[in-house]
Design a protein around this motif. Structure first.
Motif, PDB file in Angstrom:
ATOM      1  N   UNK A  14       7.075  54.976  40.695  1.00 49.02           N
ATOM      2  CA  UNK A  14       7.623  56.328  40.265  1.00 49.02           C
ATOM      3  C   UNK A  14       7.265  57.820  40.982  1.00 49.02           C
ATOM      4  N   UNK A  15       8.875  58.352  40.906  1.00 51.79           N
ATOM      5  CA  UNK A  15       8.282  59.976  41.832  1.00 51.79           C
ATOM      6  C   UNK A  15       7.122  60.249  41.566  1.00 51.79           C
ATOM      7  N   UNK A  16       6.856  61.246  40.812  1.00 53.76           N
ATOM      8  CA  UNK A  16       5.701  61.238  40.259  1.00 53.76           C
ATOM      9  C   UNK A  16       4.045  60.588  41.144  1.00 53.76           C
ATOM     10  N   UNK A  17       4.425  59.715  40.958  1.00 53.59           N
ATOM     11  CA  UNK A  17       3.923  58.905  41.899  1.00 53.59           C
ATOM     12  C   UNK A  17       3.633  58.490  43.622  1.00 53.59           C
ATOM     13  N   UNK A  18       4.136  59.414  44.165  1.00 51.60           N
ATOM     14  CA  UNK A  18       4.485  59.057  45.267  1.00 51.60           C
ATOM     15  C   UNK A  18       3.359  60.642  46.134  1.00 51.60           C
ATOM     16  N   UNK A 137      12.747  53.500  65.150  1.00 56.09           N
ATOM     17  CA  UNK A 137      11.887  53.799  64.665  1.00 56.09           C
ATOM     18  C   UNK A 137      13.396  54.591  63.868  1.00 56.09           C
ATOM     19  N   UNK A 138      13.099  55.314  62.759  1.00 55.71           N
ATOM     20  CA  UNK A 138      14.648  56.250  62.188  1.00 55.71           C
ATOM     21  C   UNK A 138      13.727  57.090  60.738  1.00 55.71           C
ATOM     22  N   UNK A 139      14.613  57.399  59.754  1.00 49.27           N
ATOM     23  CA  UNK A 139      14.294  57.903  58.539  1.00 49.27           C
ATOM     24  C   UNK A 139      15.680  57.522  57.607  1.00 49.27           C
ATOM     25  N   UNK A 140      14.614  57.526  56.658  1.00 50.35           N
ATOM     26  CA  UNK A 140      15.594  56.345  55.337  1.00 50.35           C
ATOM     27  C   UNK A 140      15.695  57.365  54.013  1.00 50.35           C
ATOM     28  N   UNK A 141      16.503  57.809  53.818  1.00 52.19           N
ATOM     29  CA  UNK A 141      17.146  58.494  52.161  1.00 52.19           C
ATOM     30  C   UNK A 141      16.767  57.416  51.777  1.00 52.19           C
ATOM     31  N   UNK A 142      15.673  57.821  50.651  1.00 53.29           N
ATOM     32  CA  UNK A 142      15.948  56.627  49.060  1.00 53.29           C
ATOM     33  C   UNK A 142      16.069  57.238  47.722  1.00 53.29           C
ATOM     34  N   UNK A 143      16.747  57.651  46.491  1.00 56.29           N
ATOM     35  CA  UNK A 143      16.449  57.176  45.340  1.00 56.29           C
ATOM     36  C   UNK A 143      15.733  56.779  44.645  1.00 56.29           C
ATOM     37  N   UNK A 144      14.629  57.375  44.073  1.00 58.92           N
ATOM     38  CA  UNK A 144      13.052  56.508  43.310  1.00 58.92           C
ATOM     39  C   UNK A 144      13.568  57.447  41.718  1.00 58.92           C
ATOM     40  N   UNK A 145      13.362  55.808  41.319  1.00 61.25           N
ATOM     41  CA  UNK A 145      13.106  56.048  39.935  1.00 61.25           C
ATOM     42  C   UNK A 145      12.202  56.852  39.970  1.00 61.25           C
ATOM     43  N   UNK A 146      12.400  58.001  38.262  1.00 60.92           N
ATOM     44  CA  UNK A 146      12.088  58.801  37.583  1.00 60.92           C
ATOM     45  C   UNK A 146      10.646  58.448  36.864  1.00 60.92           C
ATOM     46  N   UNK A 147      10.964  57.331  36.428  1.00 58.15           N
ATOM     47  CA  UNK A 147      10.247  56.576  35.054  1.00 58.15           C
ATOM     48  C   UNK A 147      10.378  54.948  35.215  1.00 58.15           C
ATOM     49  N   UNK A 148       9.436  54.434  34.401  1.00 62.11           N
ATOM     50  CA  UNK A 148       9.437  52.639  34.526  1.00 62.11           C
ATOM     51  C   UNK A 148      10.506  52.846  33.452  1.00 62.11           C
ATOM     52  N   UNK A 149      11.443  51.428  33.648  1.00 57.72           N
ATOM     53  CA  UNK A 149      12.177  50.870  32.376  1.00 57.72           C
ATOM     54  C   UNK A 149      10.702  50.101  31.449  1.00 57.72           C
ATOM     55  N   UNK A 150      10.714  50.721  29.955  1.00 58.53           N
ATOM     56  CA  UNK A 150      10.390  49.627  29.145  1.00 58.53           C
ATOM     57  C   UNK A 150      10.989  47.809  29.724  1.00 58.53           C
ATOM     58  N   UNK A 151       9.386  47.144  28.950  1.00 58.48           N
ATOM     59  CA  UNK A 151      10.175  45.907  29.003  1.00 58.48           C
ATOM     60  C   UNK A 151      10.855  45.484  27.960  1.00 58.48           C
ATOM     61  N   UNK A 152      11.809  44.403  28.602  1.00 53.68           N
ATOM     62  CA  UNK A 152      12.686  43.608  27.297  1.00 53.68           C
ATOM     63  C   UNK A 152      11.810  42.744  26.482  1.00 53.68           C
ATOM     64  N   UNK A 153      10.411  42.392  26.517  1.00 56.04           N
ATOM     65  CA  UNK A 153       9.947  41.427  25.202  1.00 56.04           C
ATOM     66  C   UNK A 153       9.838  42.718  23.764  1.00 56.04           C
TER      67      UNK A 153
END
Length: 153
Positions: A14-18, A137-153
């Protein structure tokens, strides 16, 4: 400083881990079958990729892999390792420097070069090597999740 990482146990960072300098890599062997399957998936049947007799008469003196096949190996790193699951491509620049041929092993290196926490986007340097030769070579721009979605279980 480069900090080489593996895939996150959850499948994605997630974003805060990068942080700037995080990097991941993957090696992929280029085969006849990969080129054929990519041609079918992309509908790009250019004979420089598929017909040795045709390709032998070109400046490349033989068949070469699709440039975007090598770029797709970078997409695999972005989607499965860094940032990983949940990241979405926004844009990508690419420059191809040398051809990739059947039998080559491509090493893709993706490195975080900038983060924008307001827009939840990261800039990633994308590099491809055959042996130690930079082939793209090149540069990518990516959207990164801010948080993990809770498990569906």
């Amino acid at each position: 400083m480069v900090d080489l990482v593996q895939a996150h146990p959850s499948g994605g960072y997630i974003l805060d881990e990068l942080h700037v300098g995080m990097a991941a890599e993957k090696t992929v062997h280029v085969t006849e079958e990969r080129i054929r399957l990519f041609a079918e998936a992309s509908d790009d049947f250019n004979p420089v990729h598929l017909d040795e007799a045709f390709a032998a008469k070109t400046a490349y003196r033989g068949r070469i892999a699709h440039g975007l096949l090598s770029a797709a190996f970078g997409s695999a790193v972005v989607g499965t390792i860094l940032p990983g699951a949940g990241s979405i491509y926004i844009s990508q620049t690419l420059a191809f420097h040398f051809p990739v041929r059947i039998g080559d092993t491509v090493r893709i290196v993706i490195t975080v070069i900038a983060l924008d926490h307001d827009s939840a986007r990261g800039e990633l340097r994308c590099e491809g090597f055959v042996e130690d030769k930079l082939i793209m070579d090149g540069v990518a721009v990516v959207r990164v999740p801010r948080r993990r979605k809770p498990s569906a279980r």
